[in-house]
Design an enzyme around this catalytic site. Sequence first.
Site, short mmCIF file in Angstrom:
data_model
loop_
_atom_site.label_atom_id
_atom_site.label_comp_id
_atom_site.label_asym_id
_atom_site.label_seq_id
_atom_site.Cartn_x
_atom_site.Cartn_y
_atom_site.Cartn_z
N LYS A 122 0.85 -1.09 0.07
CA LYS A 122 0.04 -0.03 -0.19
C LYS A 122 0.93 1.00 0.02
O LYS A 122 1.63 1.33 0.83
CB LYS A 122 -1.10 0.02 1.24
CG LYS A 122 -1.98 1.20 1.35
CD LYS A 122 -2.45 1.26 2.58
CE LYS A 122 -2.98 2.75 2.93
NZ LYS A 122 -3.75 2.77 4.11
N GLY A 135 -7.53 9.21 10.32
CA GLY A 135 -7.26 9.32 11.85
C GLY A 135 -8.64 10.05 12.40
O GLY A 135 -8.66 10.14 13.47
N ALA A 139 -9.48 5.59 5.04
CA ALA A 139 -9.13 6.76 5.84
C ALA A 139 -10.43 7.46 6.13
O ALA A 139 -11.18 7.81 5.16
CB ALA A 139 -7.86 7.65 5.29
N GLY A 140 -10.45 7.80 7.40
CA GLY A 140 -11.74 8.74 7.75
C GLY A 140 -13.06 8.09 8.25
O GLY A 140 -13.95 8.81 8.85
N ASN A 175 -9.25 1.37 10.21
CA ASN A 175 -8.05 1.13 11.48
C ASN A 175 -8.52 2.08 12.64
O ASN A 175 -8.95 1.44 13.71
CB ASN A 175 -6.81 1.59 11.02
CG ASN A 175 -5.65 1.39 12.07
OD1 ASN A 175 -4.49 1.52 11.83
ND2 ASN A 175 -6.04 0.95 13.27
N THR A 176 -8.51 3.42 12.71
CA THR A 176 -8.77 4.04 13.92
C THR A 176 -10.16 3.85 14.45
O THR A 176 -10.23 3.51 15.57
CB THR A 176 -8.65 5.58 13.43
OG1 THR A 176 -7.44 5.76 13.14
CG2 THR A 176 -8.87 6.28 14.67
#
Length: 261
Positions: free
Chosen positions: A102, A163, A189-190, A211-212
């Site tokens: 990635k 994040g 993301a986000g 992830n986050t």
Amino acid sequence: METTLSQDLLKIGDKVLTSRLFLGTGKFSNNKLIPEVIKASGSQVVTVALRRVDPEHKEENIVEYIPKDCTLMPNTSGARTADEAVRIARLARAAGCGDWIKIEVISDNRHLLPDNIETIKATEILAAEGFVVLPYMSPDLMVAKRLAEAGAAAVMPLGAPIGTNRGLRTKELVRILIEEIPLPIIVDAGIGRPSEAAEAMEMGAAAVLVNTAVATAANPVVMAEAFGLAVAAGRKAFLAGPGAIQDYAVASSPLTGFLRE
């Protein structure tokens, strides 16, 4: 419809996947949570930052916590230029992390937005070297076309700054990529809530990377399971074909022939 769903597989490179939820491994309070989170999510692709791969120290080596049947997708987190991303990718391959990579190239320390130009350069080089390249990018149609021409195996537009858990703020731009780019579009993301992941899948995204939202949840294992269910539900809704949106009310039942007639 059952036949259609049973044949709904995601193919990227030489891998055929049944799960469309990809997971990140940063920010967890304890690495020992990671195997349980992956199992609860059903995810088959897990991304790791190469700087967390440390074969010399088993307890700190993130790879030790990823099930062997998962596809490992090292990322080039920390790279600020194409040259640095290429160097990290080659190190990952040499460390035995496989050919999936990635691409993350970020030189903006405040908003952490990807550098699309450097990402295209890195993709051209690594695809030519036989890597399965999945570039993380700010959603832009012309850039996505260049990435496809450069040999990317998929395109990973951000939903919101990394994040932030702010959701699918780039919805209309991602929708254009889904319509125009002949590669899997993986929203990265986000994404902060399972409902947002489901929305991306309903739009026709091929997968979602989270992830986050999982790592910072009060209960990461339960949140991982919720994301797995949401991604599957969103995909099924996309395949089912949602009904048309109407400007005015449309009765579900006939308005005549009852009581007054």
